[in-house]
Scaffold this motif. Structure first.
Motif, PDB file in Angstrom:
ATOM      1  N   GLY A 302       0.815  -1.212   0.000  1.00  0.00           N
ATOM      2  CA  GLY A 302       0.000   0.000   0.000  1.00  0.00           C
ATOM      3  C   GLY A 302       0.846   1.258   0.000  1.00  0.00           C
ATOM      4  N   LYS A 303       0.195   2.394  -0.321  1.00  0.00           N
ATOM      5  CA  LYS A 303       0.886   3.693  -0.260  1.00  0.00           C
ATOM      6  C   LYS A 303       0.692   4.284   1.138  1.00  0.00           C
ATOM      7  N   TYR A 304       1.701   5.022   1.616  1.00  0.00           N
ATOM      8  CA  TYR A 304       1.577   5.710   2.905  1.00  0.00           C
ATOM      9  C   TYR A 304       1.055   7.116   2.625  1.00  0.00           C
ATOM     10  N   GLU A 305      -0.251   7.285   2.750  1.00  0.00           N
ATOM     11  CA  GLU A 305      -0.859   8.575   2.398  1.00  0.00           C
ATOM     12  C   GLU A 305      -2.209   8.716   3.101  1.00  0.00           C
ATOM     13  N   TYR A 306      -2.804   9.896   2.992  1.00  0.00           N
ATOM     14  CA  TYR A 306      -4.134  10.093   3.568  1.00  0.00           C
ATOM     15  C   TYR A 306      -5.170   9.338   2.743  1.00  0.00           C
ATOM     16  N   ASP A 307      -6.054   8.599   3.444  1.00  0.00           N
ATOM     17  CA  ASP A 307      -7.153   7.933   2.756  1.00  0.00           C
ATOM     18  C   ASP A 307      -8.343   7.833   3.702  1.00  0.00           C
ATOM     19  N   LEU A 308      -9.515   7.601   3.107  1.00  0.00           N
ATOM     20  CA  LEU A 308     -10.738   7.429   3.893  1.00  0.00           C
ATOM     21  C   LEU A 308     -10.743   6.062   4.569  1.00  0.00           C
ATOM     22  N   GLY A 309     -11.429   5.987   5.720  1.00  0.00           N
ATOM     23  CA  GLY A 309     -11.562   4.720   6.426  1.00  0.00           C
ATOM     24  C   GLY A 309     -12.695   3.868   5.894  1.00  0.00           C
ATOM     25  N   ASP A 310     -13.621   4.459   5.130  1.00  0.00           N
ATOM     26  CA  ASP A 310     -14.777   3.725   4.615  1.00  0.00           C
ATOM     27  C   ASP A 310     -14.919   3.980   3.121  1.00  0.00           C
ATOM     28  N   ALA A 312     -17.924   4.985   1.393  1.00  0.00           N
ATOM     29  CA  ALA A 312     -18.795   6.087   0.980  1.00  0.00           C
ATOM     30  C   ALA A 312     -18.228   7.467   1.322  1.00  0.00           C
ATOM     31  N   GLY A 313     -17.226   7.518   2.224  1.00  0.00           N
ATOM     32  CA  GLY A 313     -16.586   8.801   2.514  1.00  0.00           C
ATOM     33  C   GLY A 313     -17.150   9.554   3.705  1.00  0.00           C
ATOM     34  N   PHE A 314     -17.626   8.841   4.724  1.00  0.00           N
ATOM     35  CA  PHE A 314     -18.133   9.487   5.948  1.00  0.00           C
ATOM     36  C   PHE A 314     -17.053   9.668   7.006  1.00  0.00           C
ATOM     37  N   THR A 315     -16.019   8.835   6.961  1.00  0.00           N
ATOM     38  CA  THR A 315     -15.033   8.869   8.046  1.00  0.00           C
ATOM     39  C   THR A 315     -13.956   9.906   7.731  1.00  0.00           C
ATOM     40  N   PRO A 316     -13.213  10.338   8.749  1.00  0.00           N
ATOM     41  CA  PRO A 316     -12.086  11.232   8.494  1.00  0.00           C
ATOM     42  C   PRO A 316     -11.045  10.553   7.601  1.00  0.00           C
ATOM     43  N   LEU A 317     -10.175  11.382   6.997  1.00  0.00           N
ATOM     44  CA  LEU A 317      -9.028  10.864   6.259  1.00  0.00           C
ATOM     45  C   LEU A 317      -7.924  10.568   7.271  1.00  0.00           C
ATOM     46  N   LEU A 318      -7.341   9.373   7.174  1.00  0.00           N
ATOM     47  CA  LEU A 318      -6.267   8.991   8.082  1.00  0.00           C
ATOM     48  C   LEU A 318      -4.988   8.800   7.285  1.00  0.00           C
ATOM     49  N   LYS A 319      -3.848   9.218   7.863  1.00  0.00           N
ATOM     50  CA  LYS A 319      -2.557   8.964   7.227  1.00  0.00           C
ATOM     51  C   LYS A 319      -2.154   7.531   7.565  1.00  0.00           C
ATOM     52  N   MET A 320      -2.150   6.677   6.533  1.00  0.00           N
ATOM     53  CA  MET A 320      -1.911   5.249   6.798  1.00  0.00           C
ATOM     54  C   MET A 320      -1.435   4.538   5.532  1.00  0.00           C
ATOM     55  N   HIS A 321      -0.934   3.322   5.697  1.00  0.00           N
ATOM     56  CA  HIS A 321      -0.651   2.483   4.530  1.00  0.00           C
ATOM     57  C   HIS A 321      -1.982   1.962   4.024  1.00  0.00           C
ATOM     58  N   THR A 322      -2.298   2.231   2.747  1.00  0.00           N
ATOM     59  CA  THR A 322      -3.619   1.901   2.242  1.00  0.00           C
ATOM     60  C   THR A 322      -3.566   1.411   0.804  1.00  0.00           C
ATOM     61  N   LEU A 323      -4.515   0.537   0.495  1.00  0.00           N
ATOM     62  CA  LEU A 323      -4.669   0.045  -0.879  1.00  0.00           C
ATOM     63  C   LEU A 323      -5.729   0.853  -1.623  1.00  0.00           C
ATOM     64  N   GLY A 324      -6.279   1.857  -0.994  1.00  0.00           N
ATOM     65  CA  GLY A 324      -7.347   2.668  -1.580  1.00  0.00           C
ATOM     66  C   GLY A 324      -8.691   2.266  -0.996  1.00  0.00           C
ATOM     67  N   HIS A 325      -9.549   3.288  -0.680  1.00  0.00           N
ATOM     68  CA  HIS A 325     -10.764   2.980   0.094  1.00  0.00           C
ATOM     69  C   HIS A 325     -11.817   2.239  -0.715  1.00  0.00           C
ATOM     70  N   ASP A 326     -11.630   2.120  -2.058  1.00  0.00           N
ATOM     71  CA  ASP A 326     -12.599   1.316  -2.815  1.00  0.00           C
ATOM     72  C   ASP A 326     -12.019  -0.056  -3.198  1.00  0.00           C
ATOM     73  N   TYR A 327     -10.906  -0.413  -2.592  1.00  0.00           N
ATOM     74  CA  TYR A 327     -10.300  -1.729  -2.826  1.00  0.00           C
ATOM     75  C   TYR A 327     -11.209  -2.826  -2.258  1.00  0.00           C
ATOM     76  N   ILE A 328     -11.578  -3.801  -3.085  1.00  0.00           N
ATOM     77  CA  ILE A 328     -12.365  -4.943  -2.588  1.00  0.00           C
ATOM     78  C   ILE A 328     -11.475  -6.179  -2.642  1.00  0.00           C
ATOM     79  N   PRO A 329     -11.000  -6.651  -1.474  1.00  0.00           N
ATOM     80  CA  PRO A 329     -10.068  -7.773  -1.472  1.00  0.00           C
ATOM     81  C   PRO A 329     -10.736  -9.056  -1.960  1.00  0.00           C
ATOM     82  N   SER A 330      -9.935  -9.963  -2.514  1.00  0.00           N
ATOM     83  CA  SER A 330     -10.488 -11.232  -2.969  1.00  0.00           C
ATOM     84  C   SER A 330     -11.006 -12.003  -1.751  1.00  0.00           C
ATOM     85  N   PRO A 331     -12.039 -12.825  -1.937  1.00  0.00           N
ATOM     86  CA  PRO A 331     -12.675 -13.479  -0.783  1.00  0.00           C
ATOM     87  C   PRO A 331     -11.834 -14.601  -0.183  1.00  0.00           C
ATOM     88  N   ILE A 332     -10.739 -14.251   0.473  1.00  0.00           N
ATOM     89  CA  ILE A 332      -9.947 -15.264   1.170  1.00  0.00           C
ATOM     90  C   ILE A 332     -10.636 -15.577   2.495  1.00  0.00           C
TER      91      ILE A 332
END
Ligand SMILES: *Cc1c(COP(=O)(O)O)cnc(C)c1O
Length: 431
Positions: A302-310, A312-332
């Motif tokens: 993931g990138k270390y940057e500001y991203d949403l926690g959810d 739809a975009g209701f939560t604050p932006l957090l500085k974190m390692h993220t794959l992007g807030h619309d990432y849908i992981p494969s069903p492992i």
């Protein structure tokens, strides 16, 4: 001494807050609309003030309320166990210890934070809590904690799990929770995703959006999150503080501390009290490894940057390692590790190279889990098995070098509700 137990008086009296010991300050959460740092009042629509204070506290130790300590008596202290049979099987000179959080009534570490969160909300006069759950671990912890402190609970459960994991759903209902499949028709965001796809499988990001929307719309209702946030990791430090006392009794100090990583709470919970010793220079060579699935590699890819926690975009932006807030992981199967982001504290520690991260494929994780189960007799949660795989790999490195390193990992939960995943693995259906 294969099992090291503590007495109930030895349950920590305070949570350890790592924030004042970090090498640099955390970047503040930002408002999703204005992109300006948010203040306590922005969070007060969904969180009680005591938890908001903990989220930004600079106090190193925060007292555990008496009522919460009493609730911990239901299952704590948890045992520290030397994996002697596994060591023998591996033929390693390393010593392997694990802290076993599967002894909690809901089978994982998540109750450690669900109890204080329910308590502080009750104290603030809140009557009802909403939350999301993936595989159902967090939902069951929250349902039980709400039951314990006399609150109503409303759980938005990711639809693919709701349909395929009936037992956790039954457990939540048994504890008195309302459980709906997400996306649901109860919220505007749920309706939107349902309209896009009537068979939408859902995701944690969408379920969070629904739970937050519900909480914002009602005065008697707050929202709670099972990982990622500073106060959640804070509550989990009860694990590492107990483990420190137990390792002392064992006469060892870990060279390597390992935990799986979904949002960072069981990793932070075990590792932070030990990392304090690294940060203050007492144990400069201590290594801490966060382990994630290769299919949801927020820390390693993931990138270390500001991203949403959810989503739809209701939560604050957090500085974190993220794959992007619309990432849908494969069903492992390791449903508890399928979050697009990570804890801001864990992210900062990784960026500062104070901790390490690594990712494993699903098959090698199940192989490690079965090896552990056959030797130690505990069937681990698929999430926790990521930590087991890393512990085994480190122990095998010691076999090559002849070093007798001390390895400590967190067995964050048992896998008794994951039997169909083990069945699939044994039938060769897991790739
Ligand atoms: C939820 C869960 C995890 C992942 O969450 P973290 O916040 O990263 O700890 C790990 N193990 C188990 C058993 C879980 O239920």
């Amino acid at each position: 001494m294969p099992i090291i137990n503590l007495s109930q008086e030895e349950i920590p009296t305070h949570y350890y807050n790592i924030i004042p010991d970090l090498p640099k300050p955390l970047d503040p959460p930002l408002h999703p609309g204005t992109k300006k740092p948010i203040g306590p009042e922005d969070l007060s629509a969904i969180f009680p003030m005591e938890l908001i204070k903990q989220e930004v506290s600079q106090e190193r130790y925060i007292e555990i309320p008496e009522e919460v300590r009493k609730a911990y008596y239901l299952y704590r202290p948890s045992p520290l166990i030397r994996a002697a049979a596994l060591e023998k099987e591996l033929g390693t000179p390393a010593k392997i210890y694990y802290k076993y959080e599967g002894v909690s009534p809901v089978g994982s570490h998540k109750l450690n934070t669900a109890l204080p969160q329910a308590y502080y909300n009750k104290l603030a006069g809140i009557k009802r809590l909403t939350t999301e759950t993936g595989a159902g671990q967090w939902g069951s912890a929250m349902s039980f904690a709400c039951q314990h402190f006399g609150l109503e609970s409303m759980v938005y459960m990711v639809k693919s799990s709701y349909d395929h994991k009936p037992y956790r759903k039954i457990m939540m209902k048994l504890f008195g929770a309302n459980v709906v499949a997400s996306p649901s028709n109860l919220t505007k965001s749920g309706q939107k995703y349902q309209a896009e796809d009537t068979n939408h499988p859902g995701s944690l990001g969408i379920a969070i959006s629904e739970a937050v929307e519900d909480a914002v719309s009602r005065k008697d209702t707050n929202y709670c999150l099972g990982s990622v946030l500073n106060h959640v990791l804070l509550h989990q430090t009860i694990i590492g503080q107990e483990a420190q006392k137990q390792m002392k009794i064992a006469g060892d100090y870990p060279d390597i501390v390992i935990a799986c990583h979904g949002g960072g709470s069981n990793f932070g919970g075990l590792a932070f009290p030990f990392l304090k010793d690294k940060l203050d220079g007492t144990k400069p060579n201590l290594r801490a490894i966060a382990v994630e699935p290769a299919s949801c590699p927020s820390l390693t890819k993931g990138k270390y940057e500001y991203d949403l926690g959810d989503t739809a975009g209701f939560t604050p932006l957090l500085k974190m390692h993220t794959l992007g807030h619309d990432y849908i992981p494969s069903p492992i199967h390791a449903g508890g590790l399928r979050y697009h982001g990570s804890s801001p504290i864990v992210s900062l520690l990784l960026d500062e190279k104070i901790i390490e991260a690594r990712a494993y494929e699903q098959v090698e994780v199940f192989e490690a889990a079965v090896k552990f189960a056959k030797n130690q007799g505990i069937i681990p949660a698929p999430e926790s098995s990521h930590a087991i795989k890393a512990a085994i790999d480190e122990a095998l490195k010691c076999k090559e070098t002849g070093e007798a390193k001390v390895i400590l990992f967190n067995l964050s939960g048992h896998g008794h509700f994951d039997m169909s995943a083990y069945d699939d693995f044994m039938a060769g259906k897991i790739k």
